[in-house]
Design a protein around this motif. Structure first.
Motif, PDB file in Angstrom:
ATOM      1  N   TYR A  83      61.135  14.762  38.690  1.00 54.47           N
ATOM      2  CA  TYR A  83      60.546  13.438  38.462  1.00 54.47           C
ATOM      3  C   TYR A  83      59.021  13.513  38.497  1.00 54.47           C
ATOM      4  O   TYR A  83      58.334  12.906  37.671  1.00 54.47           O
ATOM      5  CB  TYR A  83      61.040  12.445  39.518  1.00 54.47           C
ATOM      6  N   ILE A  84      58.516  14.251  39.476  1.00 50.51           N
ATOM      7  CA  ILE A  84      57.067  14.386  39.585  1.00 50.51           C
ATOM      8  C   ILE A  84      56.501  15.072  38.345  1.00 50.51           C
ATOM      9  O   ILE A  84      55.520  14.620  37.740  1.00 50.51           O
ATOM     10  CB  ILE A  84      56.692  15.187  40.852  1.00 50.51           C
ATOM     11  N   GLY A  85      57.134  16.185  37.953  1.00 55.75           N
ATOM     12  CA  GLY A  85      56.653  16.925  36.780  1.00 55.75           C
ATOM     13  C   GLY A  85      56.754  16.111  35.503  1.00 55.75           C
ATOM     14  O   GLY A  85      55.888  16.212  34.620  1.00 55.75           O
ATOM     15  N   HIS A  86      57.814  15.288  35.390  1.00 53.87           N
ATOM     16  CA  HIS A  86      57.971  14.440  34.204  1.00 53.87           C
ATOM     17  C   HIS A  86      56.775  13.489  34.067  1.00 53.87           C
ATOM     18  O   HIS A  86      56.216  13.343  32.972  1.00 53.87           O
ATOM     19  CB  HIS A  86      59.273  13.642  34.321  1.00 53.87           C
ATOM     20  N   GLU A  87      56.383  12.870  35.166  1.00 49.86           N
ATOM     21  CA  GLU A  87      55.255  11.926  35.112  1.00 49.86           C
ATOM     22  C   GLU A  87      53.929  12.663  34.914  1.00 49.86           C
ATOM     23  O   GLU A  87      53.031  12.150  34.240  1.00 49.86           O
ATOM     24  CB  GLU A  87      55.218  11.069  36.380  1.00 49.86           C
ATOM     25  N   ILE A  88      53.811  13.849  35.477  1.00 53.14           N
ATOM     26  CA  ILE A  88      52.607  14.648  35.221  1.00 53.14           C
ATOM     27  C   ILE A  88      52.509  14.978  33.735  1.00 53.14           C
ATOM     28  O   ILE A  88      51.416  15.032  33.157  1.00 53.14           O
ATOM     29  CB  ILE A  88      52.623  15.936  36.068  1.00 53.14           C
ATOM     30  N   GLY A  89      53.665  15.173  33.104  1.00 53.81           N
ATOM     31  CA  GLY A  89      53.668  15.434  31.660  1.00 53.81           C
ATOM     32  C   GLY A  89      53.023  14.306  30.881  1.00 53.81           C
ATOM     33  O   GLY A  89      52.254  14.538  29.936  1.00 53.81           O
ATOM     34  N   HIS A  90      53.320  13.068  31.263  1.00 49.07           N
ATOM     35  CA  HIS A  90      52.685  11.924  30.589  1.00 49.07           C
ATOM     36  C   HIS A  90      51.170  11.961  30.756  1.00 49.07           C
ATOM     37  O   HIS A  90      50.422  11.646  29.817  1.00 49.07           O
ATOM     38  CB  HIS A  90      53.232  10.610  31.160  1.00 49.07           C
ATOM     39  N   ILE A  91      50.717  12.361  31.938  1.00 44.59           N
ATOM     40  CA  ILE A  91      49.274  12.419  32.190  1.00 44.59           C
ATOM     41  C   ILE A  91      48.634  13.579  31.432  1.00 44.59           C
ATOM     42  O   ILE A  91      47.600  13.424  30.781  1.00 44.59           O
ATOM     43  CB  ILE A  91      49.004  12.535  33.705  1.00 44.59           C
ATOM     44  N   LYS A  92      49.270  14.763  31.505  1.00 41.33           N
ATOM     45  CA  LYS A  92      48.718  15.936  30.830  1.00 41.33           C
ATOM     46  C   LYS A  92      48.642  15.757  29.322  1.00 41.33           C
ATOM     47  O   LYS A  92      47.690  16.206  28.676  1.00 41.33           O
ATOM     48  CB  LYS A  92      49.567  17.173  31.154  1.00 41.33           C
ATOM     49  N   ARG A  93      49.632  15.104  28.744  1.00 40.10           N
ATOM     50  CA  ARG A  93      49.663  14.920  27.298  1.00 40.10           C
ATOM     51  C   ARG A  93      48.862  13.686  26.860  1.00 40.10           C
ATOM     52  O   ARG A  93      48.851  13.343  25.686  1.00 40.10           O
ATOM     53  CB  ARG A  93      51.108  14.779  26.820  1.00 40.10           C
ATOM     54  N   ARG A 145      60.492  18.645  29.800  1.00 35.80           N
ATOM     55  CA  ARG A 145      60.135  20.069  29.880  1.00 35.80           C
ATOM     56  C   ARG A 145      59.118  20.305  30.998  1.00 35.80           C
ATOM     57  O   ARG A 145      59.187  21.315  31.717  1.00 35.80           O
ATOM     58  CB  ARG A 145      59.570  20.535  28.538  1.00 35.80           C
ATOM     59  N   TYR A 146      58.164  19.392  31.138  1.00 36.98           N
ATOM     60  CA  TYR A 146      57.220  19.500  32.249  1.00 36.98           C
ATOM     61  C   TYR A 146      57.966  19.397  33.579  1.00 36.98           C
ATOM     62  O   TYR A 146      57.679  20.141  34.528  1.00 36.98           O
ATOM     63  CB  TYR A 146      56.154  18.412  32.156  1.00 36.98           C
ATOM     64  N   GLY A 147      58.912  18.462  33.662  1.00 36.79           N
ATOM     65  CA  GLY A 147      59.697  18.324  34.885  1.00 36.79           C
ATOM     66  C   GLY A 147      60.506  19.562  35.188  1.00 36.79           C
ATOM     67  O   GLY A 147      60.606  19.996  36.344  1.00 36.79           O
ATOM     68  N   PHE A 148      61.080  20.162  34.142  1.00 37.43           N
ATOM     69  CA  PHE A 148      61.849  21.396  34.314  1.00 37.43           C
ATOM     70  C   PHE A 148      60.954  22.508  34.849  1.00 37.43           C
ATOM     71  O   PHE A 148      61.315  23.251  35.762  1.00 37.43           O
ATOM     72  CB  PHE A 148      62.466  21.793  32.971  1.00 37.43           C
ATOM     73  N   HIS A 149      59.760  22.626  34.291  1.00 35.06           N
ATOM     74  CA  HIS A 149      58.834  23.685  34.680  1.00 35.06           C
ATOM     75  C   HIS A 149      58.307  23.479  36.098  1.00 35.06           C
ATOM     76  O   HIS A 149      57.884  24.446  36.753  1.00 35.06           O
ATOM     77  CB  HIS A 149      57.665  23.736  33.697  1.00 35.06           C
ATOM     78  N   ALA A 150      58.346  22.250  36.598  1.00 33.94           N
ATOM     79  CA  ALA A 150      57.848  21.967  37.947  1.00 33.94           C
ATOM     80  C   ALA A 150      58.845  22.355  39.031  1.00 33.94           C
ATOM     81  O   ALA A 150      58.481  22.438  40.207  1.00 33.94           O
ATOM     82  CB  ALA A 150      57.507  20.478  38.075  1.00 33.94           C
TER      83      ALA A 150
END
Length: 402
Positions: free
Chosen positions: A132-142, A174-179
């Motif tokens: 969940y954390i990585g998923h939301e970071i993905g929105h920020i990174k992209r 994918r960001y969430g998976f990688h986290a």
């Protein structure tokens, strides 16, 4: 592993090109007024975002090294793993049983919000919280939040807006998976979304992912095409494939569903909330665009009326040079009104002072005139001055505003 879903960059390019064209058309067609309305919309958006951030700060629990240090450490570790700096402000929010998380942005600062239901449900598998954390970071990174305003015009287009929204979700998964430390943790995170805080433990992720094969029918295809999120079973199939080092090919959609979806503007997946948002947008457009269009048309009709006035003053001027005095009527000056656009209700000349008055046909200015007043300069040449009589200067061309 490529963290960006295969179609996101292409869809972003199309969205950006379409949005820039729409913005340019709005600015040109409203003679720049769209920029003013855009500023008003931005201010309204800031007020709405300030309400959300104020609610978080006044209701949710901020996650800090002293408050929920375990969650703070997870967020910090995920940010390092996904190369995000600085670490965004994070909050834990109780949402009455809803499983989710979200990211938001206000005045250049990013926020991540975790729902307490998710955190509690995954207490036995805390690594899944990283998904969940990585998923939301993905929105920020992209920069999904940063680009949203510029891309707004294209987001409501059929097929395109929803397709880009779904592509973003696949990217953030994918960001969430990688986290996650454990390759299966992303599946656990999605399982909790699907089966809830307790039943996810008994759920078979493999059988759930297999349900994706049932999504090829007309109605499932249609409702996914008009929605912001891929079917959860498809997302599960993707992260299971990633865990095995494979890129999953999703089942095709029904061809006729594309034709029907092409007729439906993007409403998102917010149910009644999305419908209300569209109604609100229509209301804003009505309040902004309709008056702007009416003002534009009024200016156009006034320009046409002034062109008729120029023809009349030219006739009066010729008569004056030929006879040394002004005509009693426009007919005497040899003038016959040519007004194919019907911008003028009446036109007349004052025999006493030679002033030509044009009465526009615009209903808002019936009985009011645009006056062309003559004078003779030092070279004995006739000079005309144009001005509105009880007609606002704002709807007249610059030549008639003095």
């Amino acid at each position: 592993m490529n963290l960006i879903y295969k179609n996101e960059k292409t869809l972003f390019g199309i969205m950006l090109a379409v949005s820039l064209l729409i913005w340019a058309a709005l600015i040109i067609s409203t003679v720049g007024m769209a920029l003013v309305y855009g500023l008003i919309f931005f201010i309204s958006y800031c007020f709405a975002q300030s309400a959300l951030v104020s609610y978080l700060k006044g209701t949710a629990v901020q996650i800090t090294p002293a408050q929920f240090p375990d969650l703070y450490q997870r967020i910090e570790t995920c940010c390092q793993r996904l190369d995000l700096a600085p670490v965004p402000d994070a909050y834990l929010l109780q949402m009455g049983g809803v499983f989710n998380a979200f990211a938001t942005r206000f005045l250049g600062r990013h926020f991540i919000v975790l729902y307490s239901e998710v955190v509690d449900a995954l207490e036995e598998r805390p690594d899944a919280i990283n998904f969940y954390i990585g998923h939301e970071i993905g929105h920020i990174k992209r920069n999904h939040l940063r680009w949203s305003a510029l891309l707004a015009p294209a987001t409501f287009l059929p097929l395109l807006g929803a397709a880009y929204a779904r592509a973003r979700e696949y990217t953030c998964d994918r960001y969430g998976f990688h986290a996650c430390d454990d390759l299966k943790s992303a599946q656990v995170g999605l399982a909790a979304l699907a089966a809830g805080g307790k039943r996810w433990r008994q759920m078979s992720a493999g059988q759930y992912a297999a349900q994706a094969q049932q999504s090829t029918g007309f109605w499932m295809s249609f409702h996914e095409l008009v929605g912001d999120y891929p079917w959860l079973v498809k997302r599960m199939a993707v992260v299971r494939g990633l865990a095995h080092g494979n890129e999953v090919s999703q089942p095709g959609r029904h061809g006729l569903a594309y034709l029907l979806a092409l007729l439906v503007p993007r409403l998102g997946v917010g149910g009644a909330g999305s419908v209300l948002a569209v109604i609100a947008l229509i209301g804003v457009l009505g309040a902004v665009a309709v008056p702007a269009y009416e003002e534009y048309m009024t200016k156009a009709r006034m320009t046409q009326a002034i062109a008729v006035g120029h023809d009349a003053t030219a006739a009066v001027e010729r008569y004056f040079y030929a006879n040394g005095r002004g005509p009693a009527t426009l007919e005497q000056a040899g003038y016959a009104m040519a007004d194919p656009s019907h911008a003028v209700q009446d036109i007349a000349v004052d025999p006493g002072n030679g002033v030509v008055r044009v009465f526009p046909s615009d209903l808002n200015y019936r009985g009011k005139a645009i006056a062309f007043t003559p004078s003779v300069d030092e070279n004995k040449r006739v000079v005309w001055q144009c001005a509105g009589e009880e007609i606002p200067a704002s709807v007249l061309p610059p030549e008639c505003r003095n």
